[in-house]
Design a protein around this motif. Structure first.
Motif, PDB file in Angstrom:
ATOM      1  N   TYR A   1      -9.129   2.715  -3.748  1.00  0.00           N
ATOM      2  CA  TYR A   1      -8.085   1.409  -3.275  1.00  0.00           C
ATOM      3  C   TYR A   1      -9.213   0.374  -2.871  1.00  0.00           C
ATOM      4  O   TYR A   1      -9.816   0.765  -1.670  1.00  0.00           O
TER       5      TYR A   1
ATOM      6  N   ILE B   1       0.838  -1.315   0.038  1.00  0.00           N
ATOM      7  CA  ILE B   1       0.002  -0.092  -0.026  1.00  0.00           C
ATOM      8  C   ILE B   1       0.955   1.080  -0.041  1.00  0.00           C
ATOM      9  O   ILE B   1       0.403   2.272  -0.562  1.00  0.00           O
TER      10      ILE B   1
ATOM     11  N   VAL C   1       1.533   2.394  -3.293  1.00  0.00           N
ATOM     12  CA  VAL C   1       0.211   2.950  -4.012  1.00  0.00           C
ATOM     13  C   VAL C   1       0.257   4.393  -3.767  1.00  0.00           C
ATOM     14  O   VAL C   1       0.161   5.288  -4.752  1.00  0.00           O
TER      15      VAL C   1
END
Length: 239
Positions: free
Chosen positions: A141, A120, A123
């Motif tokens: 997400y 993450i 991201v």
């Protein structure tokens, strides 16, 4: 699933679609009917998914529903979407920006899920880099786990918040630690959080349409009344 070149695959594992609740359906139909205010540029939405092995059913679901993000956008408006996914041993990749549902579908169906830990942080870092090049109106997400430092992720989310880049986090499952973190990331970026059930795909479709409308036209496109999951999501947005 082993290493192999991306090839188109079927989505036979997608749960059978259930009936969307009437209030969500009514809300989304109103959103689609609202005129989008003039804008100098197309809206941009970063669509990020966990593609590790546990996510295979949800990846299939996302493949079947990705076109829903374009359905809430009036014909005179436009939305560009970039797909970002992570899987395997440190693999995190982003697609080109596309403005057509069929292009996004081709990108998604060429990817298979593989074992690995969450990424993450990558991201959020990618979102910041892309936002620095040109504004991203919303980040979506979708995931169910966190295997990284929540404090470090919160710091990266806070940086996105400083740049007015909201994150909409959709959680599958009921892990309370994941929920608390996702809610915090949403708060830090002035985005929103929602839990979804993979066996009620039309609820997720309604949420994706609502976020796409927000990315395309902002709150002006969402000044309608409604209830249910979509309204609960939108109620978290700053006034």
């Amino acid at each position: 699933m082993g290493n192999k070149d991306p090839i188109a695959r079927t989505t036979g594992g997608v749960p059978r679609q259930g009936k969307v609740s009437a209030d969500v359906a009514a809300f989304v139909s109103k959103v689609a009917a609202v005129a989008r205010p003039d804008a100098a540029q197309d809206g941009r939405l970063l669509f990020a998914l966990d593609a590790t092995m546990s996510r295979q059913p949800t990846w299939d679901l996302a493949c079947s529903l990705q076109a829903e993000m374009f359905k809430a956008i009036p014909k005179e408006a436009a939305l560009q979407v970039q797909l970002l996914y992570f899987r395997g041993f440190g693999e995190c990749r982003a697609s080109k920006w596309v403005a057509d549902a069929s292009d996004l579908a081709r990108l998604m169906t060429g990817i298979d899920c593989r074992g690995g830990n969450t990424q993450i942080g990558k991201v959020f870092a990618h979102a910041r880099t892309e936002h620095g090049k040109r504004r991203i109106n919303a980040v979506v997400y979708v995931g169910d786990a966190i295997e990284e430092s929540v404090d470090e992720l919160a710091e990266k989310a806070g940086q996105l918040g400083l740049f007015n880049c909201p994150i909409f986090l959709f959680q599958e499952g009921r892990d309370s630690r994941v929920e608390a973190a996702f809610r915090d990331f949403a708060r830090l970026t002035e985005g929103a959080y929602a839990r979804f059930d993979a066996y009620a795909p039309q609820e997720l479709a309604a949420l994706l349409r609502a976020v796409a409308a927000y990315a395309s036209g902002g709150r002006d496109l969402l000044k309608v009344q409604g209830s249910g999951p979509a309204q609960a999501l939108l109620a978290q947005l700053p006034r």
